[in-house]
Design an enzyme around this catalytic site. Sequence first.
Site, short mmCIF file in Angstrom:
data_model
loop_
_atom_site.label_atom_id
_atom_site.label_comp_id
_atom_site.label_asym_id
_atom_site.label_seq_id
_atom_site.Cartn_x
_atom_site.Cartn_y
_atom_site.Cartn_z
N SER A 149 -8.37 0.04 0.52
CA SER A 149 -9.37 -0.13 1.64
C SER A 149 -9.97 1.37 2.00
CB SER A 149 -8.62 -0.82 2.70
OG SER A 149 -9.60 -0.84 3.80
N HIS A 150 -9.70 1.77 3.22
CA HIS A 150 -10.48 2.96 3.82
C HIS A 150 -9.54 4.36 3.48
CE1 HIS A 150 -7.58 1.15 6.89
NE2 HIS A 150 -7.35 2.54 7.29
N ASP A 209 -13.37 -1.10 0.04
CA ASP A 209 -13.47 -2.06 -0.74
C ASP A 209 -14.36 -3.25 -0.30
OD1 ASP A 209 -11.71 -2.55 1.75
OD2 ASP A 209 -10.56 -4.08 0.97
N HIS A 266 -13.69 -6.83 10.83
CA HIS A 266 -13.57 -8.00 9.92
C HIS A 266 -14.19 -9.22 10.47
CE1 HIS A 266 -10.76 -5.95 7.04
NE2 HIS A 266 -10.36 -5.48 8.06
N LYS A 313 -3.96 -6.33 -2.10
CA LYS A 313 -4.13 -7.46 -1.25
C LYS A 313 -4.01 -8.75 -2.04
CE LYS A 313 -7.35 -5.13 1.89
NZ LYS A 313 -8.63 -4.93 2.46
N ASP A 367 -15.25 -5.06 2.56
CA ASP A 367 -14.98 -6.29 3.16
C ASP A 367 -15.26 -6.06 4.81
OD1 ASP A 367 -12.82 -4.65 3.76
OD2 ASP A 367 -11.48 -6.18 3.66
N ARG A 368 -15.41 -4.96 5.14
CA ARG A 368 -15.62 -4.42 6.58
C ARG A 368 -17.14 -3.81 6.58
NH1 ARG A 368 -11.98 -0.82 9.60
NH2 ARG A 368 -11.74 0.23 7.75
N ARG A 408 0.77 -1.17 -0.19
CA ARG A 408 0.04 0.02 -0.07
C ARG A 408 0.80 1.42 0.03
NH1 ARG A 408 -5.16 0.09 3.96
NH2 ARG A 408 -4.99 -2.21 3.12
N ASP A 466 -16.54 -0.03 4.30
CA ASP A 466 -15.47 0.74 3.90
C ASP A 466 -15.18 0.78 2.49
OD1 ASP A 466 -14.66 -2.05 3.54
OD2 ASP A 466 -12.91 -1.73 4.67
#
Length: 461
Positions: free
Chosen positions: A98-99, A247, A332, A108, A249-250, A14, A245
């Site tokens: 992500s965020h 992407d 998560h 990832k 996933d959360r 990242r 978020d």
Amino acid sequence: MADLSAVFKAYDIRGTVPDRLDGPICRAVGGAFARFTDAPTIVVARDMRASGVELAQAFVDGVTAEGTDVIDLGLASTDLLYFASGRFQAPGAMFTASHNPARYNGIKLCLAGAAPVGQDTGLAEIRALAERRLEEGTPSSVGDTVPRGSVRTADLLDEYADHVRSFVDTRALRPLRVVADTANGMGGLVVPRVFAGLAPHLEILYPELDGAFPNHPADPIQAENLADLRSAVLETRADVGLAFDGDADRVFLIDEAAKPLSGSLTTAMVAKAMLDKEPGATILYNLICSKAVPEVIAENGGSPVRTRVGHSFIKAVMAETGAVFGGEHSGHYYFRDNYRADSGLVAALVVLEMLSRAGRPLSELRRPFERYADSGEINTEVSDPGSVLEAVETNFALLGGQIDHTDGLTVGLDDWWFNLRPSNTEPLLRLNLEAPTPESCRTHVAEVLALVKGTSRALAS
């Protein structure tokens, strides 16, 4: 050798684009990942960030130069990429930050079956291979006689949506009013597809995919980013709010009174639901989760197992123990039958099924699971994280605290506990503290922070 330390983190890659992360780096990482996995095919996807198109294409170029084929999912959420990795039994690469703000992007990585790739499970080797490629200027390690890999596209969105819905009895869902804030992130693509045909009535805030995040940051763990969702829940008299978020996933939940649920609270609720379906199962929770989580697991006949923070550790322990579910305070939620990968959407549907069956508002349903007061994560910049941790440990050991080094420093006292963990990338210590009441929580937070800051100043002088 080129140095990629600025972008290779503990669990992913990242950095800001293009000064830290650019096309040549992604091309080198793609070739390195193909060589590391030695797999015939790699699945690639990206989120809505504008830089993702160029970076993902460079990565694909690096992969195919090694003779490895690519399945290109195009735009996807991270949990959709994990599903594809399991579905095709192929390694995967998700381009997302992500965020993080718009100027960031990242990758990832996972092995076949959505198995984790972290610093100790391949990321260090991939970094070394990528650095060598950048240093030597050779994009491929195969000869001219080896053909490039092929690229084909795949659309798994409907199959993924069916998979997410399979975790609940959709016939039990009532016509609840649900507001989802997808924050211009990938939730705008996947959330409507998962809810299509279900009884709950869905309203979405900021569904347009826009990696510039024009409305607010896609970081739901920060309370200020929940303001629009909380207002919408009250204005529409919704039963529940869902905050995703970037992407997707959360997820973090909001009850009908616009009060947020912590990741620990959601973990405890989902744990009970999973134990109702699979009595006696093993459930994982990370060490900064509330004490309520192992209590709820044990009370409902399950076997609680405590883990370090981070997806690579949790997925590894899930594989070792056969755990049906695992949760983190950060939002998560991992499911054995989701290739042990995390999915905020699966967790959201599980809570909606609980809510539908209970016939009571979420503000009531949450009460038995909410037993303590917590500080949330508090970051403090310090001069020497290791030395500060040693000083804090010495102080509380003298006070009779129970010391645990599983992940950073955890100290248990009479009726409260805290964890201090160093950041992997910055001179920070992250404090999480839990106590019986909000008042005692505030008192003990002030006590620990005073010691942390005072020690840091003394070391710097």
